[in-house]
Design a protein around this motif. Structure first.
Motif, mmCIF file in Angstrom:
data_model
loop_
_atom_site.group_PDB
_atom_site.id
_atom_site.type_symbol
_atom_site.label_atom_id
_atom_site.label_comp_id
_atom_site.label_asym_id
_atom_site.label_seq_id
_atom_site.Cartn_x
_atom_site.Cartn_y
_atom_site.Cartn_z
ATOM 1 N N ALA A 123 23.340 -32.676 -4.847
ATOM 2 C CA ALA A 123 24.379 -33.508 -4.245
ATOM 3 C C ALA A 123 23.733 -34.626 -3.425
ATOM 4 O O ALA A 123 22.629 -34.466 -2.888
ATOM 5 N N ALA A 124 24.423 -35.732 -3.333
ATOM 6 C CA ALA A 124 23.910 -36.885 -2.587
ATOM 7 C C ALA A 124 24.209 -36.717 -1.099
ATOM 8 O O ALA A 124 24.889 -37.530 -0.473
ATOM 9 N N VAL A 125 23.687 -35.637 -0.526
ATOM 10 C CA VAL A 125 23.886 -35.340 0.892
ATOM 11 C C VAL A 125 22.566 -34.830 1.466
ATOM 12 O O VAL A 125 21.693 -34.346 0.730
ATOM 13 N N ARG A 126 22.444 -34.934 2.776
ATOM 14 C CA ARG A 126 21.272 -34.377 3.446
ATOM 15 C C ARG A 126 21.441 -32.880 3.646
ATOM 16 O O ARG A 126 22.553 -32.394 3.819
ATOM 17 N N GLU A 127 20.346 -32.158 3.613
ATOM 18 C CA GLU A 127 20.381 -30.744 3.958
ATOM 19 C C GLU A 127 20.369 -30.626 5.480
ATOM 20 O O GLU A 127 19.435 -31.086 6.141
ATOM 21 N N LEU A 128 21.417 -30.017 6.030
ATOM 22 C CA LEU A 128 21.631 -29.987 7.467
ATOM 23 C C LEU A 128 21.414 -28.587 8.012
ATOM 24 O O LEU A 128 21.703 -27.587 7.345
ATOM 25 N N THR A 129 20.908 -28.532 9.229
ATOM 26 C CA THR A 129 20.883 -27.265 9.937
ATOM 27 C C THR A 129 22.298 -26.931 10.407
ATOM 28 O O THR A 129 23.226 -27.744 10.298
ATOM 29 N N ARG A 130 22.468 -25.737 10.940
ATOM 30 C CA ARG A 130 23.796 -25.332 11.389
ATOM 31 C C ARG A 130 24.308 -26.240 12.497
ATOM 32 O O ARG A 130 25.472 -26.661 12.486
ATOM 33 N N LEU A 131 23.472 -26.572 13.443
ATOM 34 C CA LEU A 131 23.876 -27.451 14.532
ATOM 35 C C LEU A 131 24.193 -28.850 14.015
ATOM 36 O O LEU A 131 25.206 -29.452 14.396
ATOM 37 N N GLU A 132 23.345 -29.386 13.131
ATOM 38 C CA GLU A 132 23.609 -30.708 12.564
ATOM 39 C C GLU A 132 24.908 -30.726 11.780
ATOM 40 O O GLU A 132 25.670 -31.693 11.828
ATOM 41 N N LEU A 133 25.183 -29.646 11.045
ATOM 42 C CA LEU A 133 26.407 -29.583 10.242
ATOM 43 C C LEU A 133 27.645 -29.660 11.122
ATOM 44 O O LEU A 133 28.573 -30.432 10.836
ATOM 45 N N VAL A 134 27.684 -28.892 12.201
ATOM 46 C CA VAL A 134 28.861 -28.890 13.070
ATOM 47 C C VAL A 134 29.013 -30.234 13.776
ATOM 48 O O VAL A 134 30.118 -30.807 13.827
ATOM 49 N N LEU A 135 27.918 -30.779 14.313
ATOM 50 C CA LEU A 135 27.983 -32.066 15.007
ATOM 51 C C LEU A 135 28.429 -33.176 14.065
ATOM 52 O O LEU A 135 29.288 -34.004 14.420
ATOM 53 N N GLU A 136 27.856 -33.229 12.875
ATOM 54 C CA GLU A 136 28.197 -34.301 11.934
ATOM 55 C C GLU A 136 29.629 -34.157 11.438
ATOM 56 O O GLU A 136 30.316 -35.167 11.199
ATOM 57 N N THR A 137 30.114 -32.932 11.297
ATOM 58 C CA THR A 137 31.499 -32.736 10.847
ATOM 59 C C THR A 137 32.486 -33.179 11.921
ATOM 60 O O THR A 137 33.520 -33.786 11.612
#
Length: 452
Positions: A123-137
């Motif tokens: 997928a054309a997305v970055r692999e995020l850590t759990r913290l990055e995923l929640v913050l970016e969402t």
């Protein structure tokens, strides 16, 4: 050159009438842009390189039926065309049209030999850590609210929110205070979702807000004291097949196959492979990363609609099962050819004992007879086990049986074996007869209509 000489191109401009409005500025030929997109993919060219090839290369001009002095077009046109192509399964429609014309020309035919295999798609997305995923969402949800319903953010967003979510999240490998920041992001997300529900009840959320809602369910919970906190391993996390990995692609999933891991999809490609003929792709299916066998019924359905069903279908072990072999033969008259899945049963490893095929199954009487002549006394078709049937033998028969160790590894009378994990739904490889329960034998069978 073959396509241009015999078919005058794979597509005509009339095939794209539904893609464009009736009025507006004159556009370029969509049939030519579709052909350029195919050549661009085959030669691995960027948009600029593809546009330059149309302007300079004679083979491109021949394939597009252009004059030698034709100036071509600007490279940005290709990106606009792909945006149209990605809507409403239009790529599948173009494949149907191309296959129909190739079939008329005799380059592809039904009831031959075809093969299917899968490959990974990132997928054309970055692999995020759990913290990055929640913050970016949370940041994506705030931007969506600012575009569609800015009144939701009035009195909610302040300078602290701007500092936390004002720019795209990119954290170092060891960010400061990760646990506290994760709790704060969860609290902000819960407050934002509550504000949306209060001001717009009953309104379907946008994709970013829906991603935020799902991620909150997957990564946070409310404890017995009513406090919101991140989920720990003991609380249970969703399986990778359901866990969101990015707020910008809600269908991409993390997958591991062998030594390869990726976030994205699976692409199942089917092509002809008759001897002495050109191989032609007849179907392409992009799916979430599940078992390959899940995609096979859809492949056969689309090939039937295109009237390109094969007589012999070559697949690898991921697509094979007794059920799929039987369904393909009964419903489509297709002979499936592929390796059988590895038998990991104890009987297979030791070379002796009774496996499932040694038992006589009578679906009409709803009973199973073991190799020693004993008949089962319990037949359960539990809804939670569908499409499986659980059959148990009485421990009074299995306990004193001298050949009990040949069909079950359970303990003696009075001993309970270790619990067996629940089996995932879908076709299963052949295995030992089943777990023992208090020295009794338990068989898991497919229900009638799923002959295995």
């Amino acid at each position: 050159m073959w396509v241009r000489d015999r078919l005058d191109g794979l597509w005509h401009d009339e095939d794209f009438d539904a893609w464009y409005p009736r009025d507006g500025r004159p556009g370029l030929s969509p049939a030519q842009l579709a052909t350029v997109s195919v050549l661009q993919f085959l030669l691995n060219l960027s948009d600029r390189q593809a546009a330059e090839a149309v302007r300079c290369r004679i083979d491109f001009k021949y394939a597009l039926a252009l004059e030698l002095d034709d100036p071509g077009f600007h490279h940005s046109v290709l990106a606009d065309f792909r945006d149209r192509l990605a809507q409403d399964d239009r790529a599948d429609t173009l494949l149907d049209i191309a296959l129909a014309r190739l079939k008329e020309a005799g380059l592809v035919k039904a009831w031959g030999r075809q093969r299917t295999d899968s490959t990974y798609l990132r997928a054309a997305v970055r692999e995020l850590t759990r913290l990055e995923l929640v913050l970016e969402t949370v940041r994506a949800a705030l931007e969506e609210c600012a575009r569609t319903a800015p009144e939701i953010l009035e009195g909610l967003v302040d300078e602290d929110w701007a500092l936390r979510y004002g720019r795209q999240v990119r954290l170092v490998s060891q960010p400061s205070h990760p646990a506290a920041r994760l709790k704060q992001a969860g609290a902000d997300a819960a407050e934002l979702l509550e504000r949306v529900r209060g001001q717009h009840p009953g309104t379907p959320p946008g994709p970013a807000l829906e991603a935020l809602r799902q991620i909150m369910v997957q990564h946070f919970l409310v404890d017995v004291r009513g406090r919101l906190r991140p989920r720990a391993e003991k609380d249970g996390l969703p399986p990778t097949g359901r866990r969101l990995e990015s707020p910008y692609d809600l269908e991409a999933r993390y997958t591991r196959r062998g030594h390869r891991t990726w976030v994205g999809y699976l692409a199942h490609t089917t092509e002809t492979c008759d001897e002495g003929s050109t191989n032609v792709i007849t179907d392409v299916a992009t799916t979430v990363p599940t078992g390959d066998s899940v995609a096979l019924p859809g492949i056969h359905t689309r090939l039937k609609r295109r009237r390109l069903l094969p007589a012999e279908h070559l697949v690898d072990s991921g697509y094979t099962s007794v059920v799929l072999h039987d369904t393909a033969a009964r419903a489509h008259r297709i002979t499936m050819v592929g390796p059988v899945k590895t038998d990991n049963s104890r009987q297979r490893k030791t070379g002796d004992g009774f496996a499932r095929e040694n038992f006589i199954i009578d679906f009409d009487r709803r009973e199973v007879t073991c190799p020693n002549g004993q008949v089962s006394g319990n037949w359960n078709e539990l809804p939670a086990m569908a499409p499986y049937t659980v059959v148990r033998f009485d421990k009074r028969h299995c306990g004193p049986c001298p050949e009990r160790s040949s069909c079950t590894s359970g303990g003696t009378d009075g001993e309970l074996p270790a619990p067996t994990p629940a089996r995932a739904p879908g076709p299963q490889p052949r295995r030992s007869a089943g777990p023992a329960v208090a020295a009794a034998l338990c068989l898991t069978l497919r229900r009638r209509g799923h002959h295995e």
